[in-house]
Write an enzyme that holds these catalytic residues in place. Sequence first.
Site, short mmCIF file in Angstrom:
data_model
loop_
_atom_site.label_atom_id
_atom_site.label_comp_id
_atom_site.label_asym_id
_atom_site.label_seq_id
_atom_site.Cartn_x
_atom_site.Cartn_y
_atom_site.Cartn_z
N ASP A 167 0.74 -1.23 -0.09
CA ASP A 167 -0.01 -0.02 -0.05
C ASP A 167 0.89 1.28 -0.05
OD1 ASP A 167 -1.89 1.91 0.50
OD2 ASP A 167 -2.31 1.41 2.63
N HIS A 198 -3.55 4.70 6.80
CA HIS A 198 -2.62 3.96 6.09
C HIS A 198 -1.33 4.16 6.74
CE1 HIS A 198 -5.34 3.34 2.39
NE2 HIS A 198 -5.92 4.47 3.04
#
Lengths: 547, 547
Positions: free
Chosen positions: B188, B362
């Site tokens: 990611d 994130h």
Amino acid sequence: MLHVIPLGGLGEIGLNAMVIACRGEMLLIDCGLMFPPIGTLGVDIILPDFRYLRQNASLLKGILLTHGHEDHVGALPFLLNEVPVPVYGTRFTLGLVRHRLHELGVDADLREIEPRNPFPVGAHFKVEATRVTHTVPDAVGYVVHTPEGPVIHTGDFKLDPDPIDGLRTDLERWGELGEQGVLCLLSDSTNSERTHETGSERLVEQTFERLFHDVRGRIVVSMFASHLHRIHHVLDLARKLERKVVTMGRSLIRNIEMARELGFLPSVTDGLFVPLEDAASLPPERLLVLATGSQAEPRAGLSQLAAGDGPLRLGPGDLVVLSARAIPGNERAVSGLIDQLLWRGARVVYPDLEPGVHVSGHASQPQQRRVLDLIRPKNFVPIHGELHHLHRHLATAKESGLSPEQLLLAQDGDLLVFEEGRGRFSGSVPTGRIYQDRFGQGVVTPDILQERTRIAETGILVAVLVIERASLSLLAGPQLSGQGLNLDEQVLLPRVAEDARAFFLEMSPQLRGDDARVREELAKAVRRAFKLYTSKRPVVVPMVLKV
Amino acid sequence: MLHVIPLGGLGEIGLNAMVIACRGEMLLIDCGLMFPPIGTLGVDIILPDFRYLRQNASLLKGILLTHGHEDHVGALPFLLNEVPVPVYGTRFTLGLVRHRLHELGVDADLREIEPRNPFPVGAHFKVEATRVTHTVPDAVGYVVHTPEGPVIHTGDFKLDPDPIDGLRTDLERWGELGEQGVLCLLSDSTNSERTHETGSERLVEQTFERLFHDVRGRIVVSMFASHLHRIHHVLDLARKLERKVVTMGRSLIRNIEMARELGFLPSVTDGLFVPLEDAASLPPERLLVLATGSQAEPRAGLSQLAAGDGPLRLGPGDLVVLSARAIPGNERAVSGLIDQLLWRGARVVYPDLEPGVHVSGHASQPQQRRVLDLIRPKNFVPIHGELHHLHRHLATAKESGLSPEQLLLAQDGDLLVFEEGRGRFSGSVPTGRIYQDRFGQGVVTPDILQERTRIAETGILVAVLVIERASLSLLAGPQLSGQGLNLDEQVLLPRVAEDARAFFLEMSPQLRGDDARVREELAKAVRRAFKLYTSKRPVVVPMVLKV
């Protein structure tokens, strides 16, 4: 009794326009426009509604400009067209304004002023400009000396201990006035939510020097065309690094030309520049490109480079610096631009990656606090910001020790009255926003915008019927034409036309004579027929012609 | 030989869809959509172009879902309609998906899986989910054990040492695999440009406790409807503070219901909630409102409260918390929403003012680095991000010591081949974006979008002419109808029609017989006549009817 009336800029970023009125005389500080958010279809600029100034045209004695940015001077041509009064500003500000007035064919009485050099406006105001540091040269705030006491308007300002041009915000003068007593401080709120000190432009200078140092390819720098301090510095660096400079972008070329004429770029010579056509033939390590388009404006220099249009092709080894933050609303477009440049193989540096490539032009919370502590005004009105910026600036003033009755949270159209050192609210004046195209033509109302949005979202379907005038029989139609429909819908049109035909044959002769009624039924029939095949409801425009 | 083929998500935020293929079998990880930028007229969702999967439908053995966000599962119903294969996911993810499939009437073979519990997909893949912390419960990454070695796909993840539900990203398992040797890491990249560690959700917990403590009025909290961890915590706080909870927003109500059914909100009882209708009669200090609309979506709960619609009226004493960052493109709308709420007198707290009211889901640069250092994969492909995010993540991998040949900067459609531990590029497969309305109907092409934008920016002008079929003489028209024109333009229409009339009379009889030519000349004449009065150029739609 003194009136302070914001006509714009207190509730939005842009439209800055502040009226100060006393004894039957008015002056206006700034006359700015605003750019519409994405999706405001066919609207290029937003202007303040100047009804109040038109109604009081004979009282307006002058307009004071703080600096040359569009959100402070962009509405000037449109106001001067209706209310011609003298305009006061510093040399560079008037330079920018003169060009735009000329472009739009507006005559004006422009009067150049200098900081710390007081001048009268009308019979009751003595005005004095105060030097401030901002992202355009020659920016000032104003002190308006009124019969009720002095009012300080900061303009847009930052506190930079070591600005490129050496011209610091004149805190000394503000301090002096503070000691003598200031009736009201009107201060820039743009960065009121930022808790970190806004950095010095020297930071950008150092970052550029570091980044440029070992680049073997081309260097491209994009920034606002009015940021002459930064442009000056980049041009100086180009000279030192023995790179020729190409300028891309009309506003950039014009501003550099004007700045040179006015003496704002003393070290720059003609020999530094080469035309874009010759740039491709220069060795990459001998070239620096200054380009507009840091906001991903479609036709600007940087977008051309990203798209690979024109003689210059970027590639591996080249460095592109975006020396500006994306303005709220432009983030997605700027991200896309960065990706396009990366895709060409260039190295791309932007504020999220390297904060030092840009610093703000506005004082932040601790710096706003410093100004409040210095001036200690009797009354405080936060200006230049959306409501949340004004709120936060007011909180800072409260923290600095001002009492609730000294804090005035005004919004556009509020009428503030000052008497015997105290301020209060006293009703409001008409204000608002006027949506126009970039020539200042064609007023667009919210209704029209809504109509445009509906058309644009669903497409439009025109249905035409031709009727014999005497017999009221159907001669032709419905004929359909679609615009902006999706692919599935376009192929439906012949079937929809066929299905919609029946309605007219079913109408009684009396009703057929009623044009409005026929149009209405035609639209209904088309909508009904269309709905049989799809869930969308395009705008239907029925037209009936009689022959 | 193993293929890794990103169909979406490598070059944009959204559209996540990654194919892994080996020995004539494929699996797909995630099947996401993307929401269009403002100004993409009449387009509600963007889907990946699944041509490649349709062409290889018989090879696709299953779809693995990492978590229930729309950018990871939103395109699933549309793909399953054409390519029905088993779908694997954790309990909560499947709960979210099941509802959406039902809504769209799509049947699916949903198979619930658990972390660390391997299962086969096709004959050649052994798959194992790995727990990750994110902003929705039950999120996982995947390890796909292939004949060429294990591939790790992180899904969306953060590293939170103390998550609300106690379920940390399973670094232990990644570490084990790293020691055994990982063929490829797909990780990611969303926050690859952020240099500060992404904070723990506990920070939000503490901030809420501090903020809520001494509020005497109502408390309103707005966040994404899928952020069940945060919702859980807010509901717990409401219970402790003896406040009843009103939920505004259909997705929020549905998700809370589903989470309770699946056992994800153990401490929550029916008695905690009151319907919106009863909320106005509760004492303000006994009420907490959970609302959707942190992105200023027009019909969401928070927008209703800001507009003063519905039974609840906010005012002084009330606290509103926006517990989310504005998604790029929404900044201006969110600013406007905050101002509206402030205008009602409420205290409004949002991330720019109080960073602790939201943390990201994130991992940021140093945390991405930690994962790279832990796994030390043979090959690294940054995923989930725009090109600049992928670039920066690749730089981090380089800093962690991976060599250039281990770094693979892939974009949508690239075909990566892995053989004997090494990866390389080997051409591409068809990919792209499909623009649709929210029902997945009506393909809109870039041409149509351009047509819609032109219509919307300038307005549209329909011109109709009726001609006698036999004699080719003019029977009626041109009749004009305008849509979306500005006020000045609308009044011009009769004059423009009159001026445009002459063209037909000047046409020779042969030309009059050529319909296409007549339409073309009609459009020209109208444009010419219009231009005499204004600088705008609306879209002209010429129609010729013969009777």
